[in-house]
Design a protein around this motif. Structure first.
Motif, PDB file in Angstrom:
ATOM      1  N   TYR A  72      18.486 -28.179  -7.011  1.00  0.00           N
ATOM      2  CA  TYR A  72      18.196 -27.013  -7.841  1.00  0.00           C
ATOM      3  C   TYR A  72      16.700 -26.734  -7.828  1.00  0.00           C
ATOM      4  CZ  TYR A  72      22.935 -26.929  -9.589  1.00  0.00           C
ATOM      5  OH  TYR A  72      24.304 -26.825  -9.680  1.00  0.00           O
ATOM      6  N   ASP A  73      16.339 -25.466  -7.649  1.00  0.00           N
ATOM      7  CA  ASP A  73      14.943 -25.020  -7.622  1.00  0.00           C
ATOM      8  C   ASP A  73      14.685 -24.222  -8.898  1.00  0.00           C
ATOM      9  OD1 ASP A  73      12.434 -24.141  -7.091  1.00  0.00           O
ATOM     10  OD2 ASP A  73      12.970 -22.904  -5.348  1.00  0.00           O
ATOM     11  N   TYR A  74      13.687 -24.654  -9.674  1.00  0.00           N
ATOM     12  CA  TYR A  74      13.422 -24.044 -10.971  1.00  0.00           C
ATOM     13  C   TYR A  74      12.205 -23.115 -10.954  1.00  0.00           C
ATOM     14  CZ  TYR A  74      16.283 -28.061 -12.233  1.00  0.00           C
ATOM     15  OH  TYR A  74      17.271 -28.997 -12.294  1.00  0.00           O
ATOM     16  N   ASP A  75      11.634 -22.814  -9.804  1.00  0.00           N
ATOM     17  CA  ASP A  75      10.371 -22.086  -9.735  1.00  0.00           C
ATOM     18  C   ASP A  75      10.475 -20.666 -10.280  1.00  0.00           C
ATOM     19  OD1 ASP A  75       9.181 -24.285  -8.681  1.00  0.00           O
ATOM     20  OD2 ASP A  75       9.322 -23.621  -6.591  1.00  0.00           O
ATOM     21  N   ASN A  76      11.623 -20.061 -10.198  1.00  0.00           N
ATOM     22  CA  ASN A  76      11.761 -18.664 -10.601  1.00  0.00           C
ATOM     23  C   ASN A  76      12.224 -18.497 -12.046  1.00  0.00           C
ATOM     24  OD1 ASN A  76      11.088 -17.798  -7.970  1.00  0.00           O
ATOM     25  ND2 ASN A  76      13.212 -18.143  -7.299  1.00  0.00           N
ATOM     26  N   GLY A  77      12.208 -19.576 -12.812  1.00  0.00           N
ATOM     27  CA  GLY A  77      12.613 -19.484 -14.207  1.00  0.00           C
ATOM     28  C   GLY A  77      14.095 -19.626 -14.426  1.00  0.00           C
ATOM     29  N   LYS A  78      14.856 -19.602 -13.373  1.00  0.00           N
ATOM     30  CA  LYS A  78      16.288 -19.863 -13.465  1.00  0.00           C
ATOM     31  C   LYS A  78      16.681 -20.716 -12.267  1.00  0.00           C
ATOM     32  CE  LYS A  78      17.588 -15.626 -11.018  1.00  0.00           C
ATOM     33  NZ  LYS A  78      18.413 -14.392 -11.070  1.00  0.00           N
ATOM     34  N   PRO A  79      17.710 -21.540 -12.420  1.00  0.00           N
ATOM     35  CA  PRO A  79      18.027 -22.493 -11.349  1.00  0.00           C
ATOM     36  C   PRO A  79      18.657 -21.820 -10.127  1.00  0.00           C
ATOM     37  CG  PRO A  79      19.630 -22.661 -13.128  1.00  0.00           C
ATOM     38  CD  PRO A  79      18.581 -21.710 -13.593  1.00  0.00           C
ATOM     39  N   ASP A  80      18.005 -21.953  -8.982  1.00  0.00           N
ATOM     40  CA  ASP A  80      18.598 -21.582  -7.697  1.00  0.00           C
ATOM     41  C   ASP A  80      19.013 -22.864  -7.004  1.00  0.00           C
ATOM     42  OD1 ASP A  80      18.061 -18.871  -8.057  1.00  0.00           O
ATOM     43  OD2 ASP A  80      16.006 -19.126  -7.303  1.00  0.00           O
ATOM     44  N   PHE A  81      20.196 -22.856  -6.451  1.00  0.00           N
ATOM     45  CA  PHE A  81      20.658 -24.107  -5.844  1.00  0.00           C
ATOM     46  C   PHE A  81      20.702 -24.006  -4.325  1.00  0.00           C
ATOM     47  CE2 PHE A  81      24.939 -23.182  -4.401  1.00  0.00           C
ATOM     48  CZ  PHE A  81      25.306 -22.066  -5.149  1.00  0.00           C
ATOM     49  N   GLU A  82      20.506 -25.168  -3.712  1.00  0.00           N
ATOM     50  CA  GLU A  82      20.543 -25.308  -2.256  1.00  0.00           C
ATOM     51  C   GLU A  82      21.508 -26.437  -1.909  1.00  0.00           C
ATOM     52  OE1 GLU A  82      17.635 -26.551   1.497  1.00  0.00           O
ATOM     53  OE2 GLU A  82      16.985 -26.825  -0.589  1.00  0.00           O
ATOM     54  N   GLU A  83      22.458 -26.141  -1.043  1.00  0.00           N
ATOM     55  CA  GLU A  83      23.435 -27.148  -0.637  1.00  0.00           C
ATOM     56  C   GLU A  83      22.865 -28.020   0.478  1.00  0.00           C
ATOM     57  OE1 GLU A  83      26.830 -24.824   0.453  1.00  0.00           O
ATOM     58  OE2 GLU A  83      27.646 -24.820  -1.587  1.00  0.00           O
ATOM     59  N   ILE A  84      22.965 -29.347   0.313  1.00  0.00           N
ATOM     60  CA  ILE A  84      22.555 -30.312   1.333  1.00  0.00           C
ATOM     61  C   ILE A  84      23.822 -30.839   1.989  1.00  0.00           C
ATOM     62  CG2 ILE A  84      21.234 -32.386   1.812  1.00  0.00           C
ATOM     63  CD1 ILE A  84      19.615 -30.042   0.627  1.00  0.00           C
ATOM     64  N   TYR A  85      23.871 -30.785   3.329  1.00  0.00           N
ATOM     65  CA  TYR A  85      25.122 -31.055   4.034  1.00  0.00           C
ATOM     66  C   TYR A  85      25.149 -32.456   4.641  1.00  0.00           C
ATOM     67  CZ  TYR A  85      25.465 -26.014   3.566  1.00  0.00           C
ATOM     68  OH  TYR A  85      25.504 -24.742   3.052  1.00  0.00           O
ATOM     69  N   MET A  86      26.364 -32.891   4.921  1.00  0.00           N
ATOM     70  CA  MET A  86      26.574 -34.186   5.566  1.00  0.00           C
ATOM     71  C   MET A  86      26.480 -34.035   7.084  1.00  0.00           C
ATOM     72  SD  MET A  86      29.416 -36.102   3.214  1.00  0.00           S
ATOM     73  CE  MET A  86      30.036 -35.196   1.804  1.00  0.00           C
ATOM     74  N   LEU A  87      27.037 -35.009   7.808  1.00  0.00           N
ATOM     75  CA  LEU A  87      26.829 -35.066   9.259  1.00  0.00           C
ATOM     76  C   LEU A  87      27.440 -33.868   9.974  1.00  0.00           C
ATOM     77  CD1 LEU A  87      27.534 -38.852   9.892  1.00  0.00           C
ATOM     78  CD2 LEU A  87      25.319 -37.710   9.945  1.00  0.00           C
ATOM     79  N   PRO A  88      26.723 -33.296  10.943  1.00  0.00           N
ATOM     80  CA  PRO A  88      27.269 -32.213  11.758  1.00  0.00           C
ATOM     81  C   PRO A  88      28.140 -32.785  12.875  1.00  0.00           C
ATOM     82  CG  PRO A  88      25.051 -32.710  12.466  1.00  0.00           C
ATOM     83  CD  PRO A  88      25.346 -33.642  11.316  1.00  0.00           C
ATOM     84  N   ILE A  89      28.474 -31.944  13.847  1.00  0.00           N
ATOM     85  CA  ILE A  89      29.214 -32.419  15.011  1.00  0.00           C
ATOM     86  C   ILE A  89      28.381 -33.461  15.763  1.00  0.00           C
ATOM     87  CG2 ILE A  89      28.368 -30.462  16.378  1.00  0.00           C
ATOM     88  CD1 ILE A  89      31.013 -30.601  17.962  1.00  0.00           C
ATOM     89  N   LEU A  90      29.008 -34.588  16.097  1.00  0.00           N
ATOM     90  CA  LEU A  90      28.302 -35.677  16.775  1.00  0.00           C
ATOM     91  C   LEU A  90      29.151 -36.181  17.943  1.00  0.00           C
ATOM     92  CD1 LEU A  90      26.894 -37.828  13.812  1.00  0.00           C
ATOM     93  CD2 LEU A  90      25.595 -36.408  15.395  1.00  0.00           C
ATOM     94  N   PRO A  91      28.880 -35.738  19.158  1.00  0.00           N
ATOM     95  CA  PRO A  91      29.579 -36.299  20.321  1.00  0.00           C
ATOM     96  C   PRO A  91      28.915 -37.595  20.778  1.00  0.00           C
ATOM     97  CG  PRO A  91      28.161 -34.506  21.005  1.00  0.00           C
ATOM     98  CD  PRO A  91      28.010 -34.616  19.508  1.00  0.00           C
ATOM     99  N   THR A  92      29.734 -38.516  21.253  1.00  0.00           N
ATOM    100  CA  THR A  92      29.226 -39.806  21.726  1.00  0.00           C
ATOM    101  C   THR A  92      29.952 -40.194  22.998  1.00  0.00           C
ATOM    102  OG1 THR A  92      28.792 -40.540  19.467  1.00  0.00           O
ATOM    103  CG2 THR A  92      28.850 -42.230  21.156  1.00  0.00           C
ATOM    104  N   LEU A  93      29.182 -40.632  23.996  1.00  0.00           N
ATOM    105  CA  LEU A  93      29.731 -41.184  25.228  1.00  0.00           C
ATOM    106  C   LEU A  93      29.449 -42.679  25.276  1.00  0.00           C
ATOM    107  CD1 LEU A  93      28.596 -38.482  27.811  1.00  0.00           C
ATOM    108  CD2 LEU A  93      30.965 -39.009  27.202  1.00  0.00           C
ATOM    109  N   GLY A  94      30.371 -43.421  25.863  1.00  0.00           N
ATOM    110  CA  GLY A  94      30.150 -44.850  25.995  1.00  0.00           C
ATOM    111  C   GLY A  94      31.139 -45.461  26.957  1.00  0.00           C
ATOM    112  N   VAL A  95      30.987 -46.753  27.179  1.00  0.00           N
ATOM    113  CA  VAL A  95      31.894 -47.454  28.079  1.00  0.00           C
ATOM    114  C   VAL A  95      32.076 -48.883  27.588  1.00  0.00           C
ATOM    115  CG1 VAL A  95      30.008 -48.143  29.630  1.00  0.00           C
ATOM    116  CG2 VAL A  95      32.360 -48.056  30.498  1.00  0.00           C
TER     117      VAL A  95
END
Length: 764
Positions: free
Chosen positions: A737-760
């Motif tokens: 939550y950002d309080y700079d403007n006198g009212k709370p603006d919220f920002e969503e923080i996300y989890m892991l995006p697409i993650l491809p993995t190669l291995g053997v």
């Protein structure tokens, strides 16, 4: 301690006198894998066309006592292995030892051929405890993961087991928190078994032989935790030939080696290390310098027919160096390293065909070291556990058996924190924990199975705690293909944790200021064999908690130091009050698991509906609230499809998960406060609403994997591709939550995006 052993010995003598065998016979033996010599766990051993039988324990040992003379067909079977059968003519008073060696079922064409198991699936389910799930290495490796197969991330695909986020591999089981899980590796307690950022857990799947998960209602042989048990057994080692498995992916590399030790035993060892600090970390300035390594060695020796010795050790360490400003000439960052070390020696002794025993000497140590030189901050945390314990199993007849044992723990809990010009925390606790337990398993007829047990705890810190924990469970056959199960029990926990964001938890112990935590379990379940190797399990549960402890976020207003040092700075120790909030809680729900273990198509569908609530003293106006890990509904679908392709075997894997959103607290009313005279102006602050009364959006994710197996003359090649979060869905982790403007603006923080993995993987 001596008194407990004497009481258990007297109980054993009394039971033995009451159930003396007379002229009956006994059949016993070990069951092992033909290719490796490993003991096989949970194998069905029975006489055909009868209900007389048992299953092998964690040492691969079985006993069928009190057999009447006659002719029998002995059948030893396990899905994925060929059936062993032998005709026996048992005479009066005979003690027979039949050791069986099972060979894995062959792969023919495009279909995995599994020999028909002449014991119904429901018979195997009947011998399994309520709320217990067994996982083998094949199932661990078939679930799509990040970079490599991982035990913890596989377990969260099962109903009733949840993670907190993509960045955590800690387990929340049926509403319980990670510290309420008893986690054991080869009989040794493991504390904080997670590596940083949640991508990997402490346990290397290539080294794992068998995993038992008890989600609740477990017997008197387990204790010290409120919610669940995770009992992990590592490989003893291949007794027949040298074997190696090496895996390389974009994030880590690992190798596992097994070999025989002459004719008397075997040894296995594995080592693993991440290296994205040397790859991705070198290319991107914002990536912190982080890596971990871990490894284990286990040796097994068969001294004679009645004595076996197992020695096991594990070590692992995480190292994190974070610099806040790479351009600064001063040290502006922190260094943090932490890890676990465990060791155990287990002596397995057969006193008589009917009396089987295991005795352990184990040691476990968790330590962490944090330094922030720029601000003159340092922290050291250490928890040591030295344990002696024994477990004995006595098989009086096919209707009656007992388990009893003891446990003696010596703990040391140290925590030191120093902040320049502000004070210090110095905690040193050296409690002991003494346990005695006994359990009776009674099967009066093929329809009923009843288990009752009692566990006594004596915990001594600066206060003595004496608690008795009764346990009870029963199973009832409704038909040849269905049964119901029920269990209840009382559980105590004497260790409490202080969870922290992205850092390992700090443990403390029950004392005169923090009471023992308690829980009661009530479970009712239904199991049904739909068809060969297709099982349906439905369970409902209710758990109530007392004396749950959590960090007091307002401790600064309440905590008073224990004393002041020579410079007048405060020092806090174990007697400091106000650090924790005390509360109670409950959790209830329903779980469904439809599972198919073998065949061209395998996997499971799991669904759970649950609700967890806490009521914490002086928090939320005394009203109950849902903790952050609460979920209403969770659906998991894990599927694997195997077929012949490109001269080898192709395995396609998928994992879909959906869950309702996690609760969080949103800001409420706004108020204005004046600043100090030295800093004129006003501050705008926001008071929270009711705790966790709003939910984040639902969580959903699809993972896919492809593995191609090519068997050559003496080795196998397994290249793989894994894609985590195929749809690149932005699942919300938390809200800023950002309080700079006198009212709370919220920002969503996300989890892991697409993650491809190669291995053997390479096996030879």
């Amino acid at each position: 301690m001596k008194r407990i052993i004497n009481i258990l010995f007297i109980i054993f003598l009394c039971i033995n006198a009451v159930f003396a065998e007379g002229d009956f016979s006994t059949l016993r033996g070990f069951v092992t894998d033909e290719a490796t010599g490993e003991a096989l766990i949970g194998v069905n051993v029975f006489f055909k066309d009868t209900y007389i039988g048992c299953s092998t324990n964690n040492s691969g040992y079985y006993v069928i006592p009190k057999i009447q003379p006659g002719r029998y067909e002995l059948v030893i079977s396990m899905l994925g292995y060929d059936i062993f059968s032998k005709t026996l003519n048992i005479k009066t008073g005979e003690n027979l030892q039949i050791n069986a060696v099972l060979s894995e079922t062959a792969l023919l064409g495009e279909t995995v051929i599994v020999s028909a198991d002449s014991v119904p699936t429901v018979e195997k389910m009947y011998r399994k405890s309520i709320s217990k799930i067994e996982i083998n290495p094949m199932q661990l490796k078939r679930v799509p993961q990040i970079a490599e197969a991982d035990l913890m991330r596989t377990l969260v695909t099962l109903p009733g087991i949840l993670p907190l986020s993509d960045y955590s591999s800690a387990l929340y089981i049926r509403g319980g928190t990670p510290d309420q899980n008893l986690i054991m590796l080869d009989g040794t307690d493991v504390y904080n078994p997670e590596h940083a950022f949640g991508l990997f857990s402490t346990f290397n799947t290539d080294a794992i032989k068998h995993v038992d998960v008890h989600k609740g209602g477990y017997g008197a042989e387990y204790g010290g935790r409120l919610s669940s048990v995770l009992d992990i057994t590592n490989l003893d080692g291949n007794r027949e030939r040298f074997e190696n498995t090496t895996s390389i992916s974009l994030l880590s590399a690992k190798t596992t080696v097994q070999m025989p030790v002459g004719k008397i035993g075997s040894i296995s060892g594995s080592i693993r290390r991440t290296y994205f600090d040397q790859t991705v970390g070198k290319m991107m300035d914002d990536i912190p310098e982080y890596y971990y390594w871990d490894g284990n060695i286990k040796a097994f020796f068969e001294l004679d027919d009645s004595n076996r010795l197992t020695i096991s050790t594990y070590g692992g360490n995480d190292v994190l160096n974070l610099t806040f400003n790479n351009e600064s000439t001063e040290s502006s960052g922190f260094h943090y390293d932490w890890g676990n070390q465990t060791s155990s020696v287990r002596w397995t002794h057969i006193f008589s065909p009917k009396l089987f025993s295991n005795f352990w000497l184990t040691g476990s140590r968790f330590s962490s070291d944090f330094e922030m030189p720029m601000f003159y901050v340092s922290e050291k945390n250490e928890l040591q556990d030295l344990t002696m314990k024994g477990n004995l199993e006595y098989y009086l007849s096919s209707h009656f058996s007992t388990k009893f044992g003891f446990e003696q723990k010596y703990l040391q809990n140290k925590y030191d924190q120093y902040v320049k010009d502000q004070g210090a925390i110095k905690i040193l606790m050296e409690p002991t924990h003494t346990v005695g337990y006994a359990k009776v398993i009674w099967t009066p007829n093929p329809i009923w199975n009843i288990e009752t047990g009692l566990r006594y705890n004596h915990f001594r810190s600066d206060k003595n705690f004496n608690n008795v924990a009764p346990r009870f469970s029963l199973k009832y056959r409704l038909s040849e293909k269905a049964m119901i199960k029920a269990a209840t029990g009382k559980y105590y926990q004497y260790l409490h944790r202080m969870p922290r964001f992205l850092f390992s938890d700090i443990w403390t112990v029950a004392n005169q200021y923090r009471d023992v935590s308690k829980s009661n379990h009530f479970i009712l379940g239904y199991q049904h064999e739909i068809m060969q190797d297709v099982e349906l399990e439905i369970e409902t549960f209710y758990k109530e908690y007392n004396n749950l402890f959590s960090i007091n976020n307002n401790m600064g207003a309440y905590v008073e130091p224990a004393y002041y040092d020579e410079n007048g700075y405060p020092v806090y120790d174990e007697s400091t009050r106000g650090v924790f909030n005390r509360g109670d809680g409950d959790s209830w729900g329903m779980e469904l698991l439809l599972r198919k273990n073998f065949g061209r198509i395998s996997g499971w569908i799991g669904y759970s509906y649950s609700k967890t609530e806490y009521t914490v003293d002086n928090i939320n106006k005394g009203r109950p609230f849902a903790p952050r890990h609460d979920r209403s509904s969770t659906l998991n679908i894990v599927a694997n499809y195997s077929r012949r392709m490109w001269g080898g075997n192709m395995i396609f894997g998928s994992n879909f998960v959906y869950s309702t959103g996690q609760p969080y607290t949103e800001p409420g009313s706004q108020y204005v406060i004046a600043r100090s005279p030295y800093s004129p102006g006003r501050n705008v602050e926001f008071a929270p609403t009711l705790i966790n009364n709003v939910r984040l959006p639902y969580y959903a994710r699809l993972d896919l994997s492809m593995t191609w197996q090519k068997q050559f003359t003496t080795w196998m090649l397994e290249p793989f591709l894994q894609i985590y979060n195929v749809g690149n869905r932005r699942n919300v982790w938390f809200v800023n939550y950002d309080y700079d403007n006198g009212k709370p603006d919220f920002e969503e923080i996300y989890m892991l995006p697409i993650l491809p993995t190669l291995g053997v993987n390479v096996h030879f």
